[in-house]
Design an enzyme around this catalytic site. Structure first.
Site, PDB file in Angstrom:
ATOM      1  N   SER A   1       7.669  35.329 -39.839  1.00 51.39           N
ATOM      2  CA  SER A   1       8.464  36.476 -40.388  1.00 51.39           C
ATOM      3  C   SER A   1       9.290  37.048 -39.275  1.00 51.39           C
ATOM      4  O   SER A   1      10.574  36.438 -39.212  1.00 51.39           O
ATOM      5  CB  SER A   1       7.451  37.732 -40.701  1.00 51.39           C
TER       6      SER A   1
ATOM      7  N   ASP B   1      14.461  40.362 -42.739  1.00 52.90           N
ATOM      8  CA  ASP B   1      13.780  39.856 -41.686  1.00 52.90           C
ATOM      9  C   ASP B   1      13.629  38.295 -41.933  1.00 52.90           C
ATOM     10  O   ASP B   1      14.250  37.742 -42.460  1.00 52.90           O
ATOM     11  CB  ASP B   1      12.303  40.404 -41.493  1.00 52.90           C
TER      12      ASP B   1
ATOM     13  N   ASP C   1      11.601  36.108 -42.986  1.00 51.38           N
ATOM     14  CA  ASP C   1      11.166  35.422 -44.194  1.00 51.38           C
ATOM     15  C   ASP C   1      11.471  36.145 -45.387  1.00 51.38           C
ATOM     16  O   ASP C   1      10.914  35.894 -46.600  1.00 51.38           O
ATOM     17  CB  ASP C   1       9.646  35.252 -44.143  1.00 51.38           C
TER      18      ASP C   1
ATOM     19  N   ASP D   1      10.841  39.108 -46.934  1.00 54.78           N
ATOM     20  CA  ASP D   1      10.081  39.934 -47.790  1.00 54.78           C
ATOM     21  C   ASP D   1      10.374  41.381 -47.250  1.00 54.78           C
ATOM     22  O   ASP D   1      10.011  42.368 -48.098  1.00 54.78           O
ATOM     23  CB  ASP D   1       8.501  39.653 -47.291  1.00 54.78           C
TER      24      ASP D   1
HETATM   25 MG    MG Z   1       8.560  39.339 -43.301  1.00 49.51          MG
END
Ligand code: MG
Length: 457
Positions: free
Chosen positions: A100, A241, A243, A245
């Site tokens: 992340s 960020d 990843d 999400d």
């Molecule tokens: Mg994330």
């Protein structure tokens, strides 16, 4: 009743993370994947973010799943919410190799359930037990799983988001996208282009060394994005960020939009279309609650962690409640009409729709929100749970909430004191109606923390 946190040995709030080569190794990922494969049968989707260690760890995950008899589709590089969407549509589970927002030397693993949500506490504790006892159900030679590769499946996720909005709603709007060399390099600009926007990209080539900025989309790391928004005359800039999400925004004047203000603008849009219940952790800013209540909607608080938000949303819907939105005050927002996980691509697309419909600049919309004054402190301590108990005793005569740590209400101002859960630190957040009230409450809590630490030693 919000879900209660269950403590785990290995998994934190968002999966397992560690420094590659020391606390995060192929052996660890192999064992976790074997444990997961022991619990779930069928076909598992596996994906990763752009980290340099991603391919090694992904292959370890695939080996573990195949060895326990699961079939695997290697989905290659894609955002976590893209894999979550694909799992809900076509797989019996998912494994995402990502750390992340952590720096480049980290990597990690997230386990995804068949409904596309991250694995909950009780199942995670079971998985940890299998991992620690190494009691995997290894397949015999004729039951070993089969692996296929399809690195274009993320297009299904892109099409699903585009389908949530009217055709060409972004016509005439310029947007600058900063995917930070992460997996949204493949997705966010495609989503916005398909919505009709003119798209400019910075840090747009996948690169696990993150040459342009760190995976955490902090105001300091987004200065180049801000400059580009202003010089190009864009309506906004959006950054993800590591990843994707989460999504955060730069307004048309080049100013970073504080994440609770972002949440407030998007939740208002959701509640205007469809009033109902909004779910969020106790750490989320008061500006969100004020906006939700002004739109004939209600707010329910959970412990800190997106999984508690997502699971509360699901269980309230099962009970017949009209849950219209969920999210955290860090740019991680959940759209129940799309899927039950944080989705940065969906957040970028929703901002296009909000600006297209309101016809106001983003900066003006932010300025019109109820003003709040937020102060944050973190202090390294030992015995953090005892310190939280001290605070609970000390403030037992006040209006408080113990959903996660201790939340103290003083009129229109509140403070949250909680243990980190991943590091030996105490976090204090104060969210105040005036700067003076905020500073005074923070000072008082820091004094109490000092006394608590002395009493413990
Ligand atoms: Mg994330």
């Amino acid at each position: 009743m919000p879900p209660q946190k269950i403590s785990k040995k290995l998994f934190g709030t968002n999966g397992v993370r560690g420094v590659v080569g020391t606390s995060m190794t192929p052996e660890l990922v192999l064992s976790i994947a074997q444990a997961f494969g022991t619990m779930r049968k069928g076909c598992i989707g596996v994906g990763r973010d752009t980290r340099t260690s991603g391919e090694t760890l992904k292959k370890a995950a695939i080996a573990g799943l195949l060895a326990t008899g699961c079939d695997v589709v290697d989905c290659g590089i894609l955002p976590t919410p893209a894999l979550q969407y694909l799992v809900r549509e076509k797989f019996e589970g998912g494994v995402m190799i990502t750390a992340s927002h952590n720096p480049p030397e980290y990597n990690g693993i997230k386990i995804i359930e068949p409904d596309g949500t991250e694995m909950g506490d009780e199942e995670t504790v079971r998985l940890e037990q299998i991992h620690f006892s190494r009691s995997y159900s290894t397949a015999t030679w004729d039951k070993v799983g089969k692996e296929t590769t399809d690195t274009s499946l993320y297009w299904q996720y892109i099409r699903a988001i585009i389908g949530q909005f009217p055709n060409s709603i972004g016509n005439g709007m310029t947007v600058v996208v900063d995917p930070g060399s992460g997996p949204a390099c493949l997705t966010t600009h495609e989503i916005l282009l398909a919505m009709g926007c003119r798209v400019i990209t910075i840090n747009g080539a996948t690169d696990g060394t993150f040459p342009g900025r760190l995976p955490e989309p902090s105001p300091e790391g987004l200065k180049k994005l801000a400059d580009l928004v202003v010089s190009s005359g864009a309506a906004f800039g959006v950054a993800h960020d590591g990843d994707a999400d989460r999504a955060v925004f730069i307004d048309d004047t080049g100013r970073f939009v504080e994440e609770n203000a972002e949440f407030a603008l998007i939740v208002r849009y959701a509640c205007q279309q469809n009033p109902g219940v909004v779910i969020t952790p106790v750490s989320t800013g008061m500006v969100v609650e004020k906006v939700v209540r002004s739109e004939r909607s209600d707010i329910i608080y959970t412990p800190v962690g997106s999984i508690y938000v997502a699971r509360t949303m699901r269980s309230l819907i099962e009970q017949g409640k009209k849950v219209v939105f969920g999210g955290e005050g860090n740019g991680g927002l959940i759209y129940p009409g799309h899927q039950f996980c944080r989705d940065g691509g969906m957040t970028a697309a929703t901002m296009v729709a909000i600006l297209a419909e309101s016809k106001l600049p983003l900066s003006e919309m932010v300025n019109k929100l109820p003003p709040r004054f937020i102060f944050k402190e973190k202090t390294a301590v030992t015995g953090e749970m005892k310190i939280i108990e001290y605070f609970k005793n000390h403030y037992s005569r006040e209006v408080t909430d113990q959903t996660d740590g201790l939340k103290i209400y003083r009129g229109d101002t509140w403070a949250l004191i909680r243990a980190s859960g991943t590091e030996p630190i105490i976090r204090i957040i104060v969210d105040a109606d005036t700067e003076t009230n905020g500073k005074n409450l923070l000072l008082e809590l820091k004094e109490q923390l000092h006394i608590a630490v002395q009493e413990m030693s």
